[in-house]
Design a protein around this motif. Structure first.
Motif, PDB file in Angstrom:
ATOM      1  N   VAL A  17       0.728  -1.162   0.007  1.00  0.00           N
ATOM      2  CA  VAL A  17      -0.015  -0.074   0.028  1.00  0.00           C
ATOM      3  C   VAL A  17       0.837   1.223  -0.080  1.00  0.00           C
ATOM      4  N   SER A  37      -8.807   6.939  -3.940  1.00  0.00           N
ATOM      5  CA  SER A  37      -8.974   6.111  -2.797  1.00  0.00           C
ATOM      6  C   SER A  37      -8.090   4.933  -2.860  1.00  0.00           C
ATOM      7  N   GLY A  38      -7.826   4.394  -1.612  1.00  0.00           N
ATOM      8  CA  GLY A  38      -7.111   2.996  -1.705  1.00  0.00           C
ATOM      9  C   GLY A  38      -5.708   3.327  -1.810  1.00  0.00           C
ATOM     10  N   ARG A 206      -2.263   2.822  -5.424  1.00  0.00           N
ATOM     11  CA  ARG A 206      -1.605   1.986  -5.083  1.00  0.00           C
ATOM     12  C   ARG A 206      -0.513   1.114  -5.974  1.00  0.00           C
ATOM     13  N   SER A 253     -11.213  -4.066  -4.410  1.00  0.00           N
ATOM     14  CA  SER A 253     -10.692  -3.974  -2.958  1.00  0.00           C
ATOM     15  C   SER A 253     -10.239  -5.366  -2.464  1.00  0.00           C
TER      16      SER A 253
END
Lengths: 256, 288
Positions: A17, A37-38, A206, A253
């Motif tokens: 991450v 996001s993520g 990511r 996800s």
């Protein structure tokens, strides 16, 4: 006091991450971290405040926090994290109770932070009676009460409607003028970043890497008077981020 | 943000909106049918007492007219007379005090131990791994089946009766407590840690208040179980107590006394439920 991330990497299982992130938050400085996001923004903040251990690299503190700081690294959470069984006053009191402060001093601190966040008349209200904006004000009051050396704000305005968000941003700017806190401010909202950040760090999708760092010279209090400049910066950031945001949106996800 | 707002209003001109309004106005007007009714609870405070009284009256009439055989079911007036006897002779206080003593001690000790063990299971994974399976294994055993053992261990007197109630209240409280702790919002605990609260402070100020709603609903169940076990335990070797009174009435086929005793149990159950309701309102004021 300066807060430093030194070549931090982190992964959950097979999924990396964060990849080799280095950045610092100086005193009286608000560093905004934006990214799709993520991208590991929240993980980064948890590592920065010692709630999570990074797999590689380290989170470091340079210099001593002010001696009157009860909790040098203090979080403000997206979901407010107020205890529903304590009143506004009680929620602030909670974080002072373990420090052996005498009762009069405690009451003084509580009155002071509630006044700063315009909550004085709500001291005895229950959290369920408050709007989202007021709840986040309570959380900010609670954070201020321990006199933090750095505030770690995890999307503090994301759960609020856009009008409340605008109001609270103004309040934060005022508050920064009074207290001059330093903060690492995570957001996915570029308007917030441009309004509140002295420095904006953009992370990639990511695994999160630093893509770009933008410094904004306009003083916080004057940004409202420079709509063109801030809008231009915001647009440029969005151009840089759009494709990644789209790709991130279409990703499955794997990280809880 | 203000930019967005102006664009939105600009794109929808007033002329468009009016034109759209006018077109259907020429046809016959009728109200949009209402479909939102029902599925809402309204409070009817009087219904239950009225229904109860009505049932009693019907029962009394049935008994008086002979429609209900007196052997099958005594008239409510007879049961009331039996109850009146109890008051007159003062035996009611002997029975009630004996029962309440067992109930209060057994239930309180069982609940306290249950909360302690439930917290230990919830907070320490070693305890959870070791004790939780035992709780699951022992909970479904009817405690009344163990009464002979309890009599050997704790004596024929108060000990075995209190122990039966204690174990009956213990297991549901354990399960309610650790279930309640497991459901405390993790973010609140993380918040406590992030402010440097001590472990004890987190348990005392975040975990226990957070689990309290579940613990109190567990009390409702454990109190009912305690009353059931109270009667069962008193049916073996008790001189006084509501259970002993009912057993005696049953042995003599004094059905009026039996009904009077059952009514007492019902009142006891209602009182306990009311007390727990009061405690909930007091302790969970923050829920509103």
């Amino acid at each position: 006091m300066e807060l430093i991330l030194d070549h931090v990497s982190h992964s959950y299982g097979d999924v990396t991450v964060l990849d080799d992130i280095s950045l610092s938050v100086g005193s009286r400085e608000i560093v905004c971290i934006v990214g799709p996001s993520g991208c590991g923004k929240s993980t980064l903040l948890r590592i920065l405040g010692g709630l999570e251990k990074p797999d590689g690299g380290a989170a470091l503190i340079a210099g001593d926090p002010p001696s009157d700081s009860l909790n040098p690294l203090t979080y403000v959470f997206q979901d407010f994290a107020l205890l529903p069984w304590r009143t506004v006053e009680g929620n602030v009191s909670l974080v002072l109770e373990d420090h052996g402060i005498d009762r009069a001093r405690k009451r003084e601190i509580i009155a002071d932070v509630l006044a700063r966040t315009k909550l004085t008349e709500f001291a005895h209200a229950w959290p369920r009676q408050l709007s989202g904006g007021m709840k986040q004000r309570v959380a900010i009051a609670r954070a201020l009460s321990v006199n933090p050396a750095a505030m770690l704000m995890d999307e503090p305005l994301s759960a609020l409607d856009s009008q409340t968000r605008d109001l609270l941003m103004d309040d934060l700017v005022d508050l920064w003028g009074q207290v001059g806190f330093s903060a690492c401010y995570i957001t996915h909202n570029l308007a917030e970043a441009v309004r509140l950040g002295h420095r904006i760090v953009m992370l990639s999708r990511r695994p999160g890497r630093i893509r770009e760092i933008v410094e904004i010279d306009i003083p916080l209090a004057e940004r409202a008077n420079h709509p063109e400049e801030t809008a231009a910066i915001q647009r440029r950031l969005w151009e840089a981020m759009r494709d990644e945001a789209r790709a991130a949106d279409r990703e499955l996800s794997n990280v809880a | 943000m203000s930019l967005d707002a102006t664009q939105e209003t600009a794109s929808r001109t007033p002329a468009d909106a009016k034109g759209a309004d006018r077109a259907p106005a020429r046809e016959r007007l009728r109200p949009v049918p209402f479909r939102g009714g029902g599925f809402v609870h309204t409070r009817h405070r009087l219904i239950a007492p009225l229904l109860f009284v009505l049932l009693l009256i019907l029962w009394e009439i049935g008994s008086q007219t002979g429609f209900i055989s007196n052997i099958a079911l005594p008239a409510p007036s007879e049961a009331a007379a039996a109850l009146g006897d109890l008051f007159e002779t003062g035996m009611i206080w002997k029975h009630l005090s004996a029962s309440l003593y067992r109930l209060v001690i057994g239930w309180s000790l069982g609940s306290l131990l249950g909360i302690a063990v439930g917290l230990a299971i919830a907070l320490f994974s070693l305890v959870r791994a070791g004790v939780a399976p035992f709780v699951s294994a022992l909970f479904p055993i009817p405690k009344i089946a163990l009464l002979p053992l309890f009599i050997i261990w704790f004596g024929i007197g108060e000990g075995s009766k209190v122990a039966t109630i204690l174990f009956g209240a213990f297991f549901p409280t354990v399960i309610a407590t650790y279930g309640g702790v497991d459901n405390v919002d993790r973010n609140l605990i993380r918040m406590g840690q992030s402010f440097g609260l001590s472990w004890l402070s987190i348990v005392r100020k975040i975990i226990i208040p957070g689990a309290l709603p579940a613990i109190l609903s567990g009390f409702r169940i454990s109190a009912s179980i305690a009353i059931i076990l109270l009667v069962a335990a008193e049916m073996i070797g008790a001189e006084y107590g509501i259970g002993a009174y009912i057993l005696m009435a049953g042995a003599l086929f004094a059905t009026d006394q039996l009904i009077a005793g059952v009514a007492l149990l019902s009142v006891l159950g209602l009182t306990v439920a009311w007390l727990i309701g009061r405690a909930e309102r007091l302790l969970l004021r923050w829920r509103g």
